[in-house]
Write a protein that holds these residues in place. Structure first.
Motif, short mmCIF file in Angstrom:
data_model
loop_
_atom_site.label_atom_id
_atom_site.label_comp_id
_atom_site.label_asym_id
_atom_site.label_seq_id
_atom_site.Cartn_x
_atom_site.Cartn_y
_atom_site.Cartn_z
N MET A 1 0.81 -0.96 -0.09
CA MET A 1 -0.03 0.01 0.03
C MET A 1 0.77 1.19 -0.07
O MET A 1 0.66 2.29 -0.71
CB MET A 1 -0.85 0.03 1.25
N TYR A 2 1.98 1.38 0.91
CA TYR A 2 2.39 2.66 1.33
C TYR A 2 4.08 2.80 0.66
O TYR A 2 4.63 3.92 0.77
CB TYR A 2 2.55 2.68 2.58
N VAL A 3 4.59 1.94 0.41
CA VAL A 3 5.84 2.12 -0.35
C VAL A 3 6.00 3.08 -1.32
O VAL A 3 6.71 3.68 -1.70
CB VAL A 3 6.59 0.76 -0.60
N SER A 4 4.71 2.79 -2.18
CA SER A 4 4.77 3.53 -3.48
C SER A 4 3.31 4.16 -3.55
O SER A 4 2.53 3.60 -4.26
CB SER A 4 5.02 2.66 -4.66
N PRO A 5 3.11 5.05 -2.71
CA PRO A 5 1.99 5.76 -2.95
C PRO A 5 1.59 6.38 -4.41
O PRO A 5 2.38 7.00 -5.10
CB PRO A 5 1.83 7.04 -1.99
N GLY A 6 0.36 6.44 -4.74
CA GLY A 6 -0.11 6.64 -6.31
C GLY A 6 0.58 5.75 -7.30
O GLY A 6 0.78 6.06 -8.30
N SER A 7 0.79 4.31 -6.83
CA SER A 7 1.29 3.37 -7.76
C SER A 7 0.22 2.58 -8.62
O SER A 7 0.52 1.49 -8.98
CB SER A 7 2.17 2.25 -6.96
N GLY A 8 -0.82 3.27 -8.66
CA GLY A 8 -1.89 2.60 -9.35
C GLY A 8 -2.92 2.01 -8.83
O GLY A 8 -3.73 1.17 -9.33
N HIS A 9 -3.07 1.42 -7.38
CA HIS A 9 -3.98 0.85 -6.67
C HIS A 9 -5.35 1.78 -6.95
O HIS A 9 -5.58 2.74 -6.84
CB HIS A 9 -3.76 0.83 -5.18
N THR A 10 -6.39 0.86 -7.33
CA THR A 10 -7.88 1.47 -7.33
C THR A 10 -8.23 1.95 -6.04
O THR A 10 -7.64 1.31 -4.99
CB THR A 10 -8.85 0.49 -7.99
N GLU A 11 -9.17 2.97 -6.01
CA GLU A 11 -9.66 3.13 -4.49
C GLU A 11 -10.06 2.18 -3.96
O GLU A 11 -10.17 1.93 -2.49
CB GLU A 11 -10.71 4.40 -4.87
N LYS A 12 -11.12 0.82 -4.45
CA LYS A 12 -11.65 -0.08 -3.94
C LYS A 12 -10.45 -1.05 -3.08
O LYS A 12 -10.57 -1.39 -1.88
CB LYS A 12 -12.44 -0.83 -4.80
N LYS A 13 -9.58 -1.07 -4.05
CA LYS A 13 -8.28 -1.94 -3.51
C LYS A 13 -7.53 -1.26 -2.29
O LYS A 13 -7.24 -2.08 -1.47
CB LYS A 13 -7.41 -2.26 -4.84
N GLN A 14 -7.50 0.17 -2.49
CA GLN A 14 -6.80 0.64 -1.25
C GLN A 14 -7.60 0.57 0.10
O GLN A 14 -6.95 0.16 1.18
CB GLN A 14 -6.78 2.02 -1.45
N LYS A 15 -8.85 0.56 -0.12
CA LYS A 15 -9.81 0.40 0.96
C LYS A 15 -9.66 -1.11 1.50
O LYS A 15 -9.68 -1.18 2.82
CB LYS A 15 -11.33 0.88 0.81
N VAL A 16 -9.67 -1.92 0.69
CA VAL A 16 -9.53 -3.63 1.07
C VAL A 16 -8.43 -3.71 1.84
O VAL A 16 -8.51 -4.27 2.90
CB VAL A 16 -9.77 -4.38 -0.04
N ILE A 17 -7.15 -3.28 1.30
CA ILE A 17 -5.78 -3.36 1.90
C ILE A 17 -5.68 -2.81 3.16
O ILE A 17 -5.28 -3.51 4.04
CB ILE A 17 -4.62 -3.16 1.01
N THR A 18 -6.21 -1.65 3.32
CA THR A 18 -6.31 -0.81 4.67
C THR A 18 -6.98 -1.49 5.80
O THR A 18 -6.93 -1.47 6.77
CB THR A 18 -6.83 0.51 4.54
N LEU A 19 -8.33 -2.14 4.99
CA LEU A 19 -9.21 -2.80 5.91
C LEU A 19 -8.47 -4.12 6.67
O LEU A 19 -8.69 -4.31 8.03
CB LEU A 19 -10.31 -3.14 5.22
N PHE A 20 -7.58 -4.70 5.67
CA PHE A 20 -7.09 -5.81 6.18
C PHE A 20 -5.89 -5.61 7.06
O PHE A 20 -6.26 -6.34 8.29
CB PHE A 20 -6.31 -6.54 5.02
#
Length: 324
Positions: free
Chosen positions: A266-285
């Motif tokens: 998630m955070y080593v490369s912010p703005g690396s192309g993660h979709t917003e839905k994927k960002q929320k799922v990873i953060t939730l995990f």
């Protein structure tokens, strides 16, 4: 965005936004209620599991050793970590506005990532303690003194709280003049920087470098510690000693994998192309699921911890049953 907006002064643009909107998980009112019930149960179980670990260590004098003291503090830290996000998320499930004040948003950002940083430090401390106990058993009492143990506990709590002041301050000073909608359930720095009226490459670079250095540095420290531990275990003559050491290592490495695996994506490369839905799922995990699993990981195959949990809680249950 029009150039006139880009030229708004930092002070004026910051004052123009008084709150943000956390969209969370947009869905029907019925699904919002279902989410509320599901995460309420998850949050309650997380609190119960981590409080149980801390109480078991406190209540059993046999567990008053550095390894279990670090584990108890790690469990208390998990409680603080999950509490920075889940209560506000639960409130948003029942809210129609889903707004959070500007200051509260950055306070959540600060404590969420500070406690997350502290978790990384505690995982390093626990790896270091395991290395000393297995690779330097004769020198362990002389090295891991009460003073060093206390100092490590204090550092584990204050390290992230001190270090994360810098990125939070830098991102909070960016100009925010609208829009104010964050498609997330937490005030995450990546969408916050995307909402800024101006692109500050310096702040983004500092934030990315900070995350990369912290995450990769602590992760490599843990891997090196356990590489040495595994080599020492393989040289042990007793099969029982090998098994006990590997069980302890496996529990800790499982927690490390869950914690660092999702965060690095998630955070080593912010703005690396993660979709917003994927960002929320990873953060939730890593913000909700991992704190729920950690008490189980550390207690299921640990005989001392299971015995301490029974000693602390079973007599109380029997007393209440007898009283009734």
């Amino acid at each position: 965005m029009p150039s006139t907006t880009k030229n708004v002064s930092s002070k004026e643009s910051t004052m123009s936004i008084s709150h943000f909107i956390l969209l969370g998980f947009p869905s029907s009112p019925q699904m919002q209620l279902l989410y509320f019930g599901l995460f309420s149960v998850t949050y309650t179980l997380t609190l119960m599991g981590n409080v149980a670990i801390a109480c078991a260590v406190r209540g059993d004098r046999r567990l008053h050793t550095p390894m279990y003291i670090f584990l108890a503090n790690f469990s208390l830290l998990e409680i603080c970590y999950v509490t920075t996000t889940v209560p506000n998320m639960l409130a948003n499930f029942l809210s129609t506005s889903k707004s959070i004040p500007f200051v509260s948003c950055f306070a959540q950002f600060y404590f969420f990532f500070s406690f997350g940083c502290d978790e990384g430090f505690y995982l390093c401390i626990m790896a270091f303690d395991g290395y000393l106990a297995i690779c330097r058993p004769l020198h362990y009492p002389r090295i891991m003194t009460r003073q060093l143990c206390t100092g490590l506990v204090i550092f584990g709590w204050l390290g992230g709280l001190i270090i994360f002041v810098i990125p939070v301050f830098l991102i909070s000073r960016l100009p925010y003049c609208g829009p104010n909608i964050i498609n997330h359930f937490v005030c995450d720095p990546v969408p916050l920087m995307m909402l800024s009226c101006s692109e500050d490459a310096t702040t983004q670079s500092i934030y990315s470098a900070f995350n990369a250095i912290f995450m990769v540095g602590t992760f490599l420290f843990i891997l090196c510690s356990y590489a040495l531990v595994i080599l020492a275990v393989l040289r042990m003559p007793s099969a029982a000693s090998k098994h006990k050491a590997f069980v302890t290592c496996a529990s800790h490495l499982t927690v490390v994998t869950l914690f660092y695996g999702s965060i690095m994506v998630m955070y080593v490369s912010p703005g690396s192309g993660h979709t917003e839905k994927k960002q929320k799922v990873i953060t939730l995990f890593y913000s909700v699921i991992t704190p729920l699993c950690n008490p189980l990981i550390y207690s299921l195959r640990n005989k001392e911890m299971k015995a301490a949990l029974r000693k602390v809680f079973v007599p109380e249950i029997l007393f209440l049953k007898y009283k009734s």
